[in-house]
Design an enzyme around this catalytic site. Sequence first.
Site, PDB file in Angstrom:
ATOM      1  CG  ASP A 117      -2.097   0.876   1.148  1.00  0.00           C
ATOM      2  OD1 ASP A 117      -2.250   1.576   0.133  1.00  0.00           O
ATOM      3  OD2 ASP A 117      -2.895   0.882   2.102  1.00  0.00           O
TER       4      ASP A 117
ATOM      5  CG  ASP B 161      -8.214   4.881   0.432  1.00  0.00           C
ATOM      6  OD1 ASP B 161      -8.013   3.654   0.452  1.00  0.00           O
ATOM      7  OD2 ASP B 161      -7.416   5.705   0.888  1.00  0.00           O
TER       8      ASP B 161
ATOM      9  CD  GLU C  30      -0.294   5.618  -3.721  1.00  0.00           C
ATOM     10  OE1 GLU C  30      -1.108   4.694  -3.868  1.00  0.00           O
ATOM     11  OE2 GLU C  30       0.228   5.891  -2.632  1.00  0.00           O
TER      12      GLU C  30
END
Length: 989
Positions: free
Chosen positions: A565, A642, A568
């Site tokens: 996770d 999300d 980015e």
Amino acid sequence: MLVSGSLSSWTACLGLLSALSATFAPAVAVKEHDWKKCHQSGFCARNRAFADHALTATSWESPYNILADAGSFKDGQYQGVILKTINDAGETVRLPITISFLKSGTARVTVDEEKRQKGEIELRHDSKARKERYNEAEKWVIVGGLALDKNAKVAHQDKNQLTVKFGPFSTFEAVINFSPFSIDFKRDGETHIKLNDQGLLNIEHWRPKVDKPAEPEKEDDGNDTPDEEGKEEQTEKKEEPKKEDESTWWEESFGGNTDTKPRGPESVALDISFIGYEHVFGIPSHAGPMALKQTRGGEGNYEEPYRMYNADVFEYILDSPMTLYGSIPFMQAHRKESSVGVFWLNAAETWVDITKGKDSKNPKALGVESKTSTRTHWMSESGLLDVFVFLGPTPGDLLSKYTELTGTTAMPQEFAIAYHQCRWNYISEDDVKEVDAKMDKFKMPYDVIWLDIEFSDDKKYFAWDKHSFPTPLEMGKHLASRGRKLVTINDPHIKNVADYPVVQELKDKDLGVHNKDGKLFEGWCWPGSSHWIDGFNPAAREWWVSLFKYDKWKGSMENTFLWNDMNEPSVFNGPETTMPKDNLHFGNWEHRDVHNLYGLTFHSATFEALKSRKPGELRRPFVLTRAFFSGSQRAAAMWTGDNQADWGHLASSIPMVLNQGISGFPFAGADVGGFFGNPDKDLLTRWYQAGAFSPFFRAHAHIDSRRREPYLHGEPYTTIISAALRLRYSLLPAWYTAFRHAHLNGAPILKPMFYTHWSEEAGLTIDDQFFLGTTGLLVKPVTQKDQTTQTIWIPDDEAYYDYFTYERIPTVKGKNVTVDAPLEKIPVLMRGSHIFPRRDIPRRSSALMKWDDYTLVVATSAKADEPADGDLYVDDGDSYDYQQGQYIHRRFTFDPAEGTLTSADFEGRNVASIKEGEWLKKMHQVGVDKVIIVGAPASWAGKTTAKVQSEGREWEVKVEFTPAEKGKAAFAVVRKLGVKIGADWKVVF
């Protein structure tokens, strides 16, 4: 506690606290102003202004011209030089261009900038960054398909242009125009794609930084409007090239952060026109329709370009071109019976404008058909101009050629395509065991339970929380005994604390990302102060791999897998919640050059880590990633991030997942139930039904949301959700077969209408229904509150049957049909002429289904003599032994004219010649338990037996025939065939 420091330090700290508070706060809509719009991104604003001038000035001509005498063509490749005229004095910049024609029929156009001389380099202000354009994206993304087409030939050449014929049977052409530079790509003599057709090519060349004196302010004469002479002067000036905006050349600020640009302006931009194509698709990930919208305003259009800049977007909004977590710069254009595409190989921040318009200037002219074309404008902050052109003609051709370059989706372990249970967070080992037990109690199958960040010791990955997870090995063994797996989270930020050996190793070995001054970058994420692994550094990847070995990561075992996770990368106190662009990676490349690649480097390293945890253990990894780029499909699954617990996000998840599939990354899904918020019971139920037909099927929830495990909701919801889960498990053989096709040729797992019926124009923009693999199952999940019927668009004249009742649906090609869809029912139709496999014995996990027999369902065609066919692929679902031929792949064919159902090897292999390993030998005990023929011929009435022939023997089996009545099709059931699933056999009715 802060006891000293500058005011700016205090301000930064307060800003961080605010960001953390927002992150932990109850869900609120994303603040769009936290992310840049085009006018706030210097290079995007400059290139949009460049386009505005080029498209409105009557005397505009592109300043880019190929030196006709300097080019050469050899062995399928043209090499030349583009001259860019940079001022009225005629000064030019040399831009080497290479146009490669590949064996696959793909063309590649690459434009670089001539390397700077030493003296020029010294004119730059001091910086550790590389003084050249980033040119290593290919190393990370491209894995094949670059062999040149040496049969490509020059068909015509003069002082103005060069024409090259290439591709299959030389049916493709590239017309390279020298002055101004443009390329016209044709198939069968018709233009399909044009590069620089509008003259928007703009390569911001290298220049030295020169400090200029401030311009004196003009005196205000008090006149608000110009006089007539002034008006005339303004009109004349519109025809002149606009003066370049230099305000963001060397630095720019946004949201309190300043981005320094040691190399100055170096964006690349190009217009790409799809001639005669009204609809374009791709460039995920964005929360909008699959058919991309126009971006220059107008009713129903966007005002902003589509942005690709991987970012941690907190609770994203719908129907927006704003950036999300991952980027795939692959765009396709589809029209009736034709498909083309482009792949923009650039890992920097990228924006894409889209406009549409009629081609004919006189649509009323006799015999002139006015077609709509789509024109796109691609703008990237740095790097090379590197674009691949695909001329189709089918959607499948685009995917096979694109994935020949970037790789196909990895063949997953079988458990990975089953159901995953997750929330932030299961708080203890007892919590995990209780959820596990209750799933069994309520007869709900699942394969994987997940642990979010709270499993770790104070956010230190590789260290378990000693109070909540004191015996992780025992927990793992408990799950393994029930055929289940554990996934834990591992993010790229490493907690910067003194007593943490992992961060100490990272520091000692200098394996982290550096700041612009060459020192280890420090930022804030979940653990607080953190350093980030530099996945571009080979030594860092090797070190990361070593951390996952069983003897190093204590508490992990063979059934432990990974979730990457925040990659980015997410940096809470960074610009746009990510890393400063002037950070430095291995090789002194700036982060701006590689931003969209960072997540790929990280999850690829994790993938390799799981392949080498123990000497001699070579098992397929499972890695979930949030950030991705082209090529990520080779190593990971993805989810849409999300999302929110509302009906709009449920509806949006379907085109988002479909778009991933047609973009070469089909192992995709959305958080079932929505990550933020608390879904009502109807919404949660409908989301499970939709999730059951998503390649990646995981329920997930925010830490502040109420517990919503699928057994908690009471009747009728518990029974309905359980049925959806069981439906997924019964169809696992069909899902696994679809993944095999995706692995072999890049085919989507969920296929939109234009992919399966590319001759039907009406289906081009339909993005809420799909076919599953090769099954012929047409699915349209319910995504609206209180909806009890569903309309499904029918693409052809085939027969369609209700999956659950065998009702023959009255359909008309090209029209919608309405079917019942009460809460307990998923709208699923079986298309005639297809066969698909199932496993019908209820089990609590896929591992326990391993040796179960199969059911085959045959949906007969609307045409009495039309065959039905389908296939089944199966291997051990775990190892790489399938690469040595240890698999079963069968083709099933039902011939109504002959009255036979046959099974043969899908690839025509001589199965008897394959040396069988342990798994293949054990598969001899697995057979076909049942065959169901929906739409069985009426002539079978009264038939009670059929003959089975296999392996030199023949025997009879019983046939149960049920005649058609009350709208239901006639069907026949044959039980206990007694044939091996891997053998050749024939049933004669």
